[in-house]
Design an enzyme around this catalytic site. Structure first.
Site, PDB file in Angstrom:
ATOM      1  N   GLY A  31      14.840 -12.775  -6.273  1.00 44.73           N
ATOM      2  CA  GLY A  31      16.050 -13.320  -5.660  1.00 44.73           C
ATOM      3  C   GLY A  31      16.925 -12.272  -5.018  1.00 44.73           C
ATOM      4  N   CYS A  36       0.829  -1.192   0.000  1.00 47.12           N
ATOM      5  CA  CYS A  36       0.000   0.000   0.000  1.00 47.12           C
ATOM      6  C   CYS A  36       0.871   1.252   0.000  1.00 47.12           C
ATOM      7  CB  CYS A  36      -0.897   0.010   1.241  1.00 47.12           C
ATOM      8  SG  CYS A  36      -1.788  -1.534   1.501  1.00 47.12           S
ATOM      9  N   SER A  83      -4.903  -4.602  -2.678  1.00 49.19           N
ATOM     10  CA  SER A  83      -5.471  -5.737  -1.952  1.00 49.19           C
ATOM     11  C   SER A  83      -4.708  -7.019  -2.282  1.00 49.19           C
ATOM     12  CB  SER A  83      -6.949  -5.908  -2.312  1.00 49.19           C
ATOM     13  OG  SER A  83      -7.670  -4.744  -1.998  1.00 49.19           O
ATOM     14  N   ILE A  84      -4.161  -7.653  -1.232  1.00 45.46           N
ATOM     15  CA  ILE A  84      -3.382  -8.878  -1.385  1.00 45.46           C
ATOM     16  C   ILE A  84      -3.927  -9.982  -0.471  1.00 45.46           C
ATOM     17  CG2 ILE A  84      -1.099  -9.925  -1.153  1.00 45.46           C
ATOM     18  CD1 ILE A  84      -1.160  -7.929  -3.400  1.00 45.46           C
ATOM     19  N   ILE A  85      -4.162  -9.653   0.795  1.00 46.38           N
ATOM     20  CA  ILE A  85      -4.647 -10.611   1.795  1.00 46.38           C
ATOM     21  C   ILE A  85      -5.953 -10.088   2.383  1.00 46.38           C
ATOM     22  CG2 ILE A  85      -4.172 -11.601   4.083  1.00 46.38           C
ATOM     23  CD1 ILE A  85      -1.220 -11.650   3.319  1.00 46.38           C
ATOM     24  N   GLU A  96       3.800  -6.521   4.115  1.00 45.63           N
ATOM     25  CA  GLU A  96       3.210  -7.811   4.449  1.00 45.63           C
ATOM     26  C   GLU A  96       3.908  -8.378   5.679  1.00 45.63           C
ATOM     27  OE1 GLU A  96       0.621  -8.933   2.967  1.00 45.63           O
ATOM     28  OE2 GLU A  96       0.619  -7.867   1.038  1.00 45.63           O
TER      29      GLU A  96
END
Length: 648
Positions: A379, A2, A59-61, A84
């Site tokens: 990575g 966000c 919005s992810i979770i 996160e």
């Protein structure tokens, strides 16, 4: 993932209006296009001023239940959170057992209750990437924190009893009274390192919260406290003593721990409620991450790579080979010299002058990836933790020379070698050798700083105008790196340099590049190598398992060999380079010269016009490859036009 903004103020200081907060969050809409919210805590009589939190959501979770700003049950604690927390599923039952009650399944609410339970120490319980602000209405304090490795940005300003913060500097520029006075020391830092390091900002009066730090603003007194809460083991004075107090572990034991820790770091970073994939360059790091991801799912993951028509810079064949080996669903994109079209977007999104040219392909890669997924694993971090950069071999060799008798050192470093003619190519082997030999007369710390500088000590002296030199008052543009060396106490110079790079280059360059480029297209990037448990394991690991002979990351390659095609196990590190040398002498030649030789650019006062012309002439004639330096000057000029001249 966000964008956050807001602030707090003492009684009598200027508060943030709803209109101002709206303008701040609008500047961050690219970081969160899915939702928005604000919260205001008004002044409370004699207890001091108020606070405001603004939020833009990607919005992810918990797509339906993660609206912010979010509060606890009695609305005495409010949060605006970017990032996160990957261990939220483990934290939630722990907090529930301590009496906390949850209304959502989001990771955001875990931070709220963790703050209620542990106060400032809540950060030590979080495993992830984050930058957040918590308003504690009972204490009338605004608490901010940034993750351990610096994956998520947070900038702030304290002026006249008003404290403001945001995910990006451009949001703070929308606060009434915002100033744009350039800090000369920030210019010196940028010319040296190609970025402006924390906690400094390009503008006076603004600061970045450093990685692994929290800050607390007291609305009743106007006091601001900033404190570090974590550091990797190789940066602690007691690291060597602690390591010597236990029996030495075998390579097999280290490898088993590495496999378990990194695999779990990948697994928990696949927690999301949206489509995910991975960047895949065809190098060791990204191939291992994609391979571990593939082991956790029963369908091909989506992987993404980018390349160039200039074959020396094109890794697509290795990426295709890795994708075929792992069985992924692979996508690729080609960048050509018309990428100059991306320069206005690059300049606007990075806020400060930022001259890592690989930001261009990273922007394009993010744009390509976002068309298919919302989350991508990377990575990043492996080179700093496992001695992957080629320059660590030079550090090791120089340390061996430093241990020789003085007469022999003097003979090796003899100025005779500097008279041998070399190619003007940036990566000429003889050129690298001469630079290595010239550095042997310096301290190890100063030598490394000059090796990695875009403009080293002597070139900075030539570049800066006399007036600007006087403005600097003797300030050393290399001090950020030298100060980090002073903090990193490892006796082994390779390990110590890895520590320095993890504190400086990694957060200020690599992670800034990826965060800004990915969020420009509302893409969330997650980096398993930067899980703090992986970092702590790597920091404790003996150097001999990382750098062996002329190859770094040896324990990574051997531990995860089944994921790596043979050609990738043995190939030299390529890096995410851009063919600037070729572009500047061909398709971008006119654009470059027109920009840098424009009287407006030449007369700004920072740089000696004769030095700029000399760099251009030497480059265009083929006498020398000045492409990194010319790119830096071009980026600075374009940034100056956009953020200072136009005051956009």
């Amino acid at each position: 993932m966000c964008g956050i903004a807001g602030g707090s103020w003492t009684q009598g200081a200027a508060p943030l209006s709803e209109q101002t907060l709206q303008r701040m969050t609008e500047a961050l809409i690219h970081r969160g296009p899915d939702d928005a919210g604000v919260y205001f805590a008004s002044s409370n009589g004699t207890q001091g001023g108020g606070a405001a939190l603004g939020f833009r959501r990607l919005s992810i979770i918990d797509l339906s239940g993660g609206h912010q700003p979010m509060s606890n049950e009695d609305e005495t604690v409010w949060i605006a959170f970017n990032g996160e927390v990957y261990n939220y599923r483990e934290l939630k039952p722990q907090l529930e057992s301590l009496g906390h009650r949850f209304r959502t399944s989001s990771d955001t609410e875990c931070i709220v209750h963790a703050y209620e339970q542990w106060g400032r120490d809540c950060v030590s319980h979080l495993r992830g990437m984050f930058a957040f602000a918590i308003w504690d209405d009972r204490r009338r304090t605004l608490f901010l924190a940034r993750d351990r490795m610096g994956q998520k940005p947070l900038v702030y300003r304290l002026a006249g009893g008003q404290f403001t913060f945001a995910s990006e500097l451009k949001a703070l520029m929308r606060v009434p009274g915002a100033t744009r006075e350039i800090d000369p020391r920030a210019v010196a830092d940028f010319v040296t390192l190609q970025y402006v390091p924390h906690p400094r900002s390009i503008f006076r009066g603004y600061a970045k919260l450093s990685p692994a730090h929290w800050a607390e603003f007291h609305a009743d007194t106007g006091e601001l406290i900033v404190q570090r809460y974590w550091e990797a083991p190789f940066a602690r004075p007691d690291a060597a003593e602690a390591a010597s107090s236990v029996p030495e572990r075998s390579r097999e034991e280290w490898a088993a721990d590495l496999r378990e820790t990194l695999s779990e770091a990948v697994r928990i970073r696949m927690r999301c409620d949206v489509p995910f994939g991975a960047f895949l360059s065809g190098g060791v790091d990204s191939t291992i991450i994609a391979g571990l991801m593939q082991q956790h799912v029963d369908r091909p993951i989506q992987t993404f790579s980018i390349g160039f028509s200039e074959k020396r810079f094109d890794e697509r064949s290795y990426a295709r080979e890795a994708a075929a080996h792992l069985g992924t669903d692979h996508h690729e994109f080609v960048v050509d010299p018309t990428s100059v079209e991306m320069l206005p977007k690059l300049t606007w999104h990075y806020d400060e002058p930022f001259a890592d040219s690989s930001a261009i392909p990273t922007l394009y890669l993010s744009q390509l990836t976002r068309k298919q997924v919302t989350v991508a694993l990377t990575g990043d971090g492996s080179d700093e933790l496992f001695a992957g950069y080629d320059r660590y071999q030079a550090v090791d060799l120089a340390a061996r020379v430093d241990s020789l008798p003085a007469p022999l050192r003097s003979l090796i470093a003899s100025s005779f070698w500097q008279k041998v003619p070399t190619s003007g190519q940036q990566k000429s082997r003889l050129r690298h050798l001469k630079r290595f030999l010239a550095g042997l007369s310096q301290t190890a710390q100063r030598r490394y700083t000059n090796w990695i500088s875009i403009f080293d000590d002597s070139r900075r002296a030539e570049l800066f105008s006399q007036d600007f030199q006087e403005t600097l008052g003797g300030y050393d543009g290399a001090s950020f790196i030298l100060d980090s060396y002073a903090r990193c106490s490892e006796s082994d110079m390779v390990q110590r340099t890895c520590c320095v790079d993890a504190e400086t280059y990694l957060p200020c360059d690599i992670l800034t590049k990826v965060d800004i480029a990915s969020m420009a297209f509302s893409l969330e990037c997650r980096s398993p190598f930067l899980d703090h448990r992986v970092v702590e394991l790597a920091a404790r690991m003996p150097r001999k398992w990382k750098l062996q002979g002329r190859r770094g990351k040896q324990i990574l390659i051997s531990t995860f060999s089944e994921l790596l095609p043979a050609s990738i196990q043995t190939r030299r590190k390529m890096g995410f380079g851009v063919p600037l040398n070729y572009w500047f002498r061909n398709s971008l030649r006119e654009y470059l010269t027109d920009t840098l030789l424009d009287p407006r650019c030449l007369n700004r006062g920072y740089f000696d016009p004769a030095a700029v012309r000399r760099l251009l002439e030497e480059h265009m004639s083929g006498k020398w490859d000045h492409s990194p330096r010319l790119w830096l000057l071009l980026v600075f000029e374009l940034w100056h036009q956009r953020f200072v001249d136009s005051r956009e």
